[in-house]
Design an enzyme around this catalytic site. Structure first.
Site: not given
Ligand code: 5BU
Length: 264
Positions: A93
């Site tokens: 990011k």
């Molecule tokens: P989760 O465990 O499925 O919630 O992980 C989501 C990943 O995606 C995590 O590494 C965040 O940094 C990434 N992410 C997110 O959740 N939402 C966003 O809007 C963005 C990245 Br951009």
């Protein structure tokens, strides 16, 4: 069936090398899953990669959250990911001005030397994309930028006006692979897809078979619905790595995403 048969217009219109690479890998592995490998240790990362490598198309990292990171360990990790035919996506990011973003691609983590894809905000203006592309070119590599047009977290400040500006500028930029869309809200995703058209990819975090609210403002939507609404890649973290059987879960997400692509 060839990649163009499953990807349709996306295959024809997404001309960036990295877009074609991703669509080919997804087709070979029959999976539109990008694993968010959010583990804090190198051994945890290796364990996860060995479990789910065969079922995913891309691996998303946060290189700066690993407690025992070392350049040697990381090089080995990336080599293993490549053996599994995975694209490596550092979710950094970036948000600074172009020249600083270029320098931040180097530094101790040297993201430019192992990443295929990185995320960036467009808040500082379009030169950030040129800065990131210049960094890859500095080391003789190719990459693709995903711009944040939406986020999955509640209360985020990415308004629809902001989204539209990101899409307009990003769509015209050759270094942009596509956009991050909100996987937790299919209707928002569909709107984004209508704005983007077929010329760029949309990758979506906020995806989990158990839909609803997650930790600290995270929100989740269903994998099939995300793909039907226009997502080209579902980014799944805890849905896979926190389960008792990551390999079986990764396979389940892969099948859901692939079948949804065929349906679409
Ligand atoms: P989760 O465990 O499925 O919630 O992980 C989501 C990943 O995606 C995590 O590494 C965040 O940094 C990434 N992410 C997110 O959740 N939402 C966003 O809007 C963005 C990245 Br951009």
């Amino acid at each position: 069936m060839q990649p163009e048969d499953v990807w349709g217009n996306r295959w024809l219109e997404c001309t960036l090398t990295m877009a074609k690479r991703y669509m080919t890998v997804a087709w070979e592995k029959q999976s539109l899953v990008c694993l968010a490998a959010d583990r804090n240790t190198m051994s945890g990362l290796f364990e996860l990669l060995e479990q789910v490598g065969p079922h995913i198309a891309a691996l998303k990292t946060h290189v700066d959250l690993i407690d025992d990171w070392s350049a040697e360990g990381w090089a080995k990790f990336c080599a293993t990911a490549e053996e599994y035919n995975l694209l490596i996506f550092e979710d950094r990011k970036f948000a600074d001005i172009g020249k600083i973003s270029r320098s931040q691609m180097a530094g101790i983590y040297d993201i430019r030397s192992w990443s295929n894809i990185v995320t960036a905000h467009l808040i500082s203006g379009p030169d950030i994309v040129d800065g990131l592309q210049a960094a890859w070119h500095d080391v003789g590599r190719d990459g693709g930028v995903l711009l944040l047009a939406q986020m999955s977290s509640r209360g985020n400040l990415l308004t629809t006006d902001y989204r539209d500006s990101v899409v307009a500028k990003g769509a015209a930029s050759a270094g942009v692979l596509g956009f991050i869309g909100n996987g937790s809200r299919p209707e928002e995703l569909e709107e984004l897809r209508n704005k983007v058209g077929d010329g760029k990819m949309i990758w979506t975090p906020g995806v989990n078979i158990a839909i609803g609210d997650g930790e600290m403002g995270q929100r989740y939507g269903d994998p099939r619905e995300a793909v039907l609404a226009g997502s080209d890649c579902i980014i799944v973290g805890s849905g896979i790595h926190r389960s008792d059987n990551p390999a079986a879960m990764a396979k389940q997400y892969a099948e859901a995403s692939w079948n949804a692509l065929l349906e679409r």
